[in-house]
Design an enzyme around this catalytic site. Sequence first.
Site, short mmCIF file in Angstrom:
data_model
loop_
_atom_site.label_atom_id
_atom_site.label_comp_id
_atom_site.label_asym_id
_atom_site.label_seq_id
_atom_site.Cartn_x
_atom_site.Cartn_y
_atom_site.Cartn_z
N LEU A 104 37.28 34.10 32.94
CA LEU A 104 38.19 34.64 33.96
C LEU A 104 37.78 36.06 34.32
O LEU A 104 37.26 36.79 33.47
CB LEU A 104 39.63 34.65 33.42
CG LEU A 104 40.21 33.30 33.02
CD1 LEU A 104 41.60 33.48 32.45
CD2 LEU A 104 40.26 32.35 34.20
N ASP A 105 38.01 36.45 35.58
CA ASP A 105 37.78 37.85 35.92
C ASP A 105 39.07 38.64 35.73
O ASP A 105 40.11 38.09 35.36
CB ASP A 105 37.20 37.99 37.33
CG ASP A 105 38.17 37.52 38.40
OD1 ASP A 105 39.38 37.48 38.14
OD2 ASP A 105 37.71 37.18 39.50
N SER A 106 38.99 39.96 36.00
CA SER A 106 40.13 40.82 35.65
C SER A 106 41.38 40.44 36.46
O SER A 106 42.50 40.56 35.95
CB SER A 106 39.77 42.28 35.89
OG SER A 106 39.39 42.47 37.25
N ARG B 35 40.61 39.64 46.30
CA ARG B 35 39.38 38.83 46.17
C ARG B 35 38.32 39.32 47.16
O ARG B 35 37.15 39.42 46.81
CB ARG B 35 39.68 37.36 46.46
CG ARG B 35 40.53 36.70 45.43
CD ARG B 35 39.74 36.35 44.20
NE ARG B 35 40.66 36.08 43.09
CZ ARG B 35 40.36 36.25 41.81
NH1 ARG B 35 39.17 36.69 41.48
NH2 ARG B 35 41.23 36.00 40.88
#
Lengths: 149, 84
Positions: A104-106, B35
């Site tokens: 997972l990213d932050s 994103r």
Amino acid sequence: MSVLTEKGLLQPFMILPGLDVTQPFSRTTQGTAPRNHSHHRVSIAIPTHERINKDPMVLRTFAAQTFLDAGDVTSRILEVVKNFDQVDGNKVTEKVKFTEDLGLDSLDVVEVVMAIEDEFAIEIPDAEADKIVSIADAVDYIISHPMAK
Amino acid sequence: MTAQALYRNLLRQAKQVTDYNFRSYSIRRVKTGFRKNQQLQGDEAAAAIQDGHVQLEVLKRQVILGKLYPGAASVMDSPNPIIA
């Protein structure tokens, strides 16, 4: 007669075993007690064996121990993380770290921690939430939180 | 406030918006915005973070305004949308 119930509501009278709550209060008692005459004492005979353990009320004081069981917390957190969109459910164990092991990213980690907040109906302050980087961290935080449900 | 904390605070505010449509939009906007800007570096990243703080204040005001003047609840917020 009012009683503080589990939900903290004050109920107009206690529901006791053997008492028909669908009938007006005075009629179900002795039959002789007139209504609205507060000087008439109304006594309700309840056998002792019925009073013990059959009371539908669960009384709980404000001093009650409210910390959650570590095993329950772990399984609930595992379920939350497994249901997270970006996570492969088969990889999730008690020891995984969100970034290293689950990829997972932050931003995803922030969302996972928020999902855990929702599960336990609490709000984790920023300083604490930034420190939660693994399932174990989350479990530790939740079991030490007195308001977690 | 770290970028993660900003993201968290924006999402928290977005979830509090009263109206279903504005709430859905706010949550979607926060997620896609972060994103989109995820790979920014240096000054561009700092400017995006700065803009995020401005937007957080806007969102806080909108949450309060939405609570002051609630419209009719959306059918999507009904406990049983099928028969509402």
